[in-house]
Scaffold this active site. Structure first.
Site, PDB file in Angstrom:
ATOM      1  N   THR A   1       4.409   0.464   3.136  1.00  0.00           N
ATOM      2  CA  THR A   1       4.560  -0.913   3.096  1.00  0.00           C
ATOM      3  C   THR A   1       4.752  -1.302   1.555  1.00  0.00           C
ATOM      4  O   THR A   1       5.251  -2.172   1.222  1.00  0.00           O
ATOM      5  CB  THR A   1       3.118  -1.644   3.605  1.00  0.00           C
ATOM      6  OG1 THR A   1       3.031  -1.242   4.957  1.00  0.00           O
ATOM      7  CG2 THR A   1       3.035  -3.095   3.318  1.00  0.00           C
TER       8      THR A   1
ATOM      9  N   ILE B   1      -1.093  -3.013  -2.870  1.00  0.00           N
ATOM     10  CA  ILE B   1      -1.585  -3.686  -1.698  1.00  0.00           C
ATOM     11  C   ILE B   1      -3.026  -2.950  -1.185  1.00  0.00           C
ATOM     12  O   ILE B   1      -3.539  -2.244  -2.062  1.00  0.00           O
ATOM     13  CB  ILE B   1      -0.871  -3.103  -0.348  1.00  0.00           C
ATOM     14  CG1 ILE B   1      -0.758  -1.903  -0.126  1.00  0.00           C
ATOM     15  CG2 ILE B   1       0.430  -3.622  -0.068  1.00  0.00           C
ATOM     16  CD1 ILE B   1      -0.299  -1.005   1.113  1.00  0.00           C
TER      17      ILE B   1
ATOM     18  N   GLY C   1       3.219   2.507   7.909  1.00  0.00           N
ATOM     19  CA  GLY C   1       2.044   2.964   7.253  1.00  0.00           C
ATOM     20  C   GLY C   1       1.905   2.278   5.717  1.00  0.00           C
ATOM     21  O   GLY C   1       2.594   1.570   5.540  1.00  0.00           O
ATOM     22  N   CYS C   2       0.408   2.855   5.561  1.00  0.00           N
ATOM     23  CA  CYS C   2       0.214   2.282   4.211  1.00  0.00           C
ATOM     24  C   CYS C   2       1.039   2.271   3.039  1.00  0.00           C
ATOM     25  O   CYS C   2       1.396   1.451   2.281  1.00  0.00           O
ATOM     26  CB  CYS C   2      -1.248   2.539   3.850  1.00  0.00           C
ATOM     27  SG  CYS C   2      -1.344   4.372   3.973  1.00  0.00           S
ATOM     28  N   TYR C   3       1.422   3.485   2.747  1.00  0.00           N
ATOM     29  CA  TYR C   3       2.293   3.760   1.574  1.00  0.00           C
ATOM     30  C   TYR C   3       3.584   2.991   1.594  1.00  0.00           C
ATOM     31  O   TYR C   3       4.019   2.296   0.923  1.00  0.00           O
ATOM     32  CB  TYR C   3       2.550   5.327   1.376  1.00  0.00           C
ATOM     33  CG  TYR C   3       1.558   6.011   0.664  1.00  0.00           C
ATOM     34  CD1 TYR C   3       0.772   5.408  -0.586  1.00  0.00           C
ATOM     35  CD2 TYR C   3       0.547   7.138   1.394  1.00  0.00           C
ATOM     36  CE1 TYR C   3      -0.307   6.369  -1.079  1.00  0.00           C
ATOM     37  CE2 TYR C   3      -0.256   7.702   0.716  1.00  0.00           C
ATOM     38  CZ  TYR C   3      -0.916   7.413  -0.459  1.00  0.00           C
ATOM     39  OH  TYR C   3      -1.904   8.091  -1.111  1.00  0.00           O
TER      40      TYR C   3
END
Lengths: 344, 344, 344, 344
Positions: free
Chosen positions: B151, B310, B147-149
């Site tokens: 990462t 990111i 997932g984005c968070y």
């Protein structure tokens, strides 16, 4: 009432003007400057030429002593010099900078890296967190108006610390602000093309609002603690949202938390206790003097998320300053401040 | 190489297309849909008509089995059904949704409120946090792209937890994301006039990335912990910045922290250890596959601030997925991903 | 190829760097400065320390003469002095400023209020509107890269003027630009809190791109005309959209207009003729070298709306400069520039 | 005064509420709905629960006839049905939609693609461009409040057309609006990630405000003309800026233009004639009922640039509606509307 503003061309000053011009007890607003003598207010803000079409006035204590209230909305290190000579000359003084907030002068020097105001003037000043210090504010000659971050943080956390709902020994406060908090002076950080579409952290563990928050927790909740406090820049103009984290004390439930906030603020028109989580955002208070506070227990971890939301230029600066003026002048707190948030 | 994308009209899919079209080892990119059969890709994205001027193709396993790699960039609950029949049919599978990330199916059901994929398929999948799982990724048939968070959080925190620099028992993670993280489907929350100029908190203590982060901390650092994790919406399109707080272990200095990060990532081209605090912001990674990580000790409190930054759509989704594809295909990790961040 | 950039810390320079670092024929990019000698590139852009970790080099003609191509991305009034001594020393010269664009030096002085470059150097320079001047660009030693606004305006209008589809005697061009067009130097106009959430007009009838556009209409379409041209600031970072208005010539239909554009650009990969009106917006070209052009007849008034859309920093500056370099070096125009627009 | 609002959950309705709650002659504001019966106003706007904590009321003509003023802030095609039965029942009616603006019903049908209101009701309605129609507004039972674009366009252009300063035969009007003009209903066009950081053109030559502007030019300046009029979306929430272009009549100087505007508006508190070009931007009127107008002669071309600037939600909608109510009720026009623009 006759009101003077020193530092009217900053954003805090501009917001003072915005609210004072519709404050029904204020007859006259005059603008003063400590550094731009002779400059036309309307050369900076041509769209406000109808409000004030004169040069900014130089500071003359004989003139200022004729005013009922004098606000200083100047960078730190200015009012520490300007205000002391006015202290017993008549006007109520309200300082929007950090110059009179820290009772410990060594702490001021450490965090602000400036020469502090005289100890006796600092001692005489009253910290203007309206909802928590109303009595003292009524009597005050000089008010140290709270910082923007401390306002959002303290109004949301103080009830829970004071009522022993949370453990104050490990307090994490993660604060976010719109870019107007950086003032009106251009810099690379506030240059549109570099600030826009970017979220960044700044003054990591070094923000001068740290000692102010710790002092107020001690003063109003009787607790000494060292907080973790970081600040972030949000690509928007107005608004502060501060998210705090702490363990709850044994036995504390969601109901305790919400009731604690509600009980504390039941007679305070500008603090709203939010229960609908989808309503916790800065657009909900934009342009207004509200502070929205919110607490949610995480049963899984035994920790609580506490949120405080303000418009940094209003409740975090000019609005609270006028609220304090109202208290000093025995007016209803809401006079001149009863506006509906813009939302969009 | 011949690459298929299921769910090409979402933002994750669009970013896959953006990078794959300049990936020198990819000859052909074909677009598939699980729900919009017959729709023209270019009716949604008319400016990309030159890239792909055909209807989205319906899913046909015989067709898909001819591809080298198939990405699924679909909402949760879709690839759990779509991918299992393809598992042993030839193509490497890379799933950008959360459907194969949680090894514990009960946990998936609790946090996602959907029916989980079959246990054996989940067991066969490999968590695609490239820098921490490269060996397994090389052999994987099915990758659960992080997932984005997670990462941003894991790349910044894992080294410090694993190397025992910080106390994992009270971890606070305060995460902020641009609005593209909410996907391409209009809603009141993402309606411009209500999202713009507002910073808000959402999914308080309830985000489905919580178990993913905790699982990865256990998997890669060998530590079981319950994190505090909250997510906020930033009025910008791209970018995630996650700020974490923890106590440092006795004796840990700033130098230990920085060295720990540097040592961990010395051979990893996409993780940059930042020492200049003024460079910690989402515009520094915009449009690129970088993750910037940063740690600063607060000597006053004995706690550390850890930051991971990111572009949520790149390292937080499509970029990391292609990085994983490169690992699976024995290509240099940077193939097709070597772009300079846009900054402005 | 070995490429030098003078003025690498401006936004034009930064975009040159962004594209040149992935240009497969460019081996080496060196950065020079006319005013910041000794400054570290990475002190301004710490996130790019891995790309260029040296001080900016001072200008030394013996050094520069060893390069294949030298770009100047400096404010107006700089390359007029810097470039003439390099003219016959070897490198192809590409100037991104306005210093060599106006053939009439008196006009340069009037609109730029600076001393012009020597007439013979200006005469030797070639106007780098790639799609309209390819032959001359191939032979050029010195290219005057077009301005951002002229690029969007000319690519959309020139075909219709040249092919006598529209009456050029009353041309209204209403142009809008993102704020990155103002460069990287902070000012009140580009101060976030004052630029954000505001749309404004500037340089009313006074923009220095007026004579450039009129000269190019004369040069490429053989028509002398005085245009109405105004510029506006849009609260976003990148993008230009120029909307033009003119009467159509008798008998001209929508089909004529569209075909005229399509015919003109059929072999030009970076100009896209848009027919779907909903796709006319700056996000459709963001980060890319595309120029989208569009024309729509208003039968009610007998006038046409013509739109040109670019990313001001790419097709309006660095991208077109690299496109010109490709032409000069006999490379395919698209080398190093084949990127998919970011869109979101 | 007792005021009803139909359509209170739209942005026009919300702005009506914002201003009416501080309007000193308004005692009571009640909210009605034509389509969301029973919905709680505060479920949509939880932060306004203290203002109105009831379900939206269904439309009952006996109830509504007890009000002094009823506003309709509904989509086009709604008030054409709702208002006729109320016409002679007591309350002053003010419609913020386009349903009663066009006197020619065929024109309404053509541009709005809806069934028009009855001709006799349209005939009885008065076009509420306050500064140009005050007498008729005083007597009106039903006011057709002007559209947002027409307000900015007409206030800036009408004086110059009427006083024959400009040639109306070739009028180009290029208008730009913040996204709140699209209302509160989510769509792909207003989806944050696609609207943000993009400037686009829409409804090319097709906007329904075209006939409204032409009708008003005929009505107030006695001139029949076909305008070129295009609209653009600006990535910001509030504000309209309209830039118009025309030839000046022979002999007309800059002084004539400025004096014409000043003379026209000398007794009108909400129209400000701007002479300082750097003050022409939407932030100068944000949140206020001002319309800033500006004209600049281009001696080189003999054409003039005319600019009108408003907050689309205030002077372009709710503010002008309240201004009209004040006129109808014989109150000073400024009652409840005297706010200082927010600027930042």
């Amino acid at each position: 009432m006759k009101v003077g503003i020193i530092g009217a061309t900053g954003y805090g000053g501009l917001e003072l003007i915005r609210f004072l011009y519709t404050h029904k007890e204020v007859e006259k607003v005059e603008l003063f400057t400590s550094s731009e003598e002779g400059a036309l207010f309307s050369s900076k803000f041509p769209h406000l030429v109808d409000l004030y079409n004169q040069p900014l006035q130089k500071i003359d204590y004989d003139v200022l002593s004729q005013f009922d209230v004098v606000f200083a909305s100047t960078p730190s290190g200015v009012s520490s010099n300007l205000f002391p000579p006015l202290l017993d000359r008549g006007p109520k003084l309200i300082d929007l900078s950090g110059d009179f907030r820290l009772k410990n002068l060594a702490s001021y020097e450490k965090w602000y890296k400036k020469t502090p105001a005289p100890q006796e003037v600092v001692d005489a000043s009253v910290y203007g967190l309206t909802e928590w210090n109303e009595k003292a504010i009524q009597e005050a000659k000089l008010i140290a108006n709270p910082g923007c971050y401390p306002t959002a943080v303290l109004l949301s956390l103080l009830p829970l610390i004071k009522e022993k709902c949370i453990d104050p020994s490990f307090l994490v406060i993660d604060a976010k602000s719109g870019i107007s908090g950086a003032g009106n002076k251009p810099s690379q950080t506030t240059h549109y093309s570099e600030a826009n579409e970017s979220f960044s952290i700044y003054k990591i563990n070094e923000h001068q609002h740290i000692p102010e928050i710790e002092q107020a927790i001690s003063m109003f909740a009787g607790v000494e603690t060292n907080i973790s406090f970081n600040t972030h820049l949000v690509p928007m103009t107005r608004g502060i949202l501060a998210t705090s984290y702490a363990k709850v004390q044994p036995g504390i439930t969601q109901e305790h938390l919400t009731n604690c906030l509600k009980e504390t603020y039941k007679n305070h028109p500008f603090v709203r206790v939010i229960e609908n989580a989808s309503s916790v955002g800065t657009n909900r208070v934009k342009g207004s003097n509200y502070c929205d506070v919110f607490a949610k227990l995480d049963e899984r971890t035994g920790r609580v998320t506490v949120v405080g939301v303000i418009d940094n230029l209003v409740k975090g600066a000019a609005g609270q300053a006028i609220q304090n003026m109202n208290v000093q002048m025995n007016l209803p707190q809401t006079t001149g401040l009863q506006v509906v948030p813009l939302f969009m």
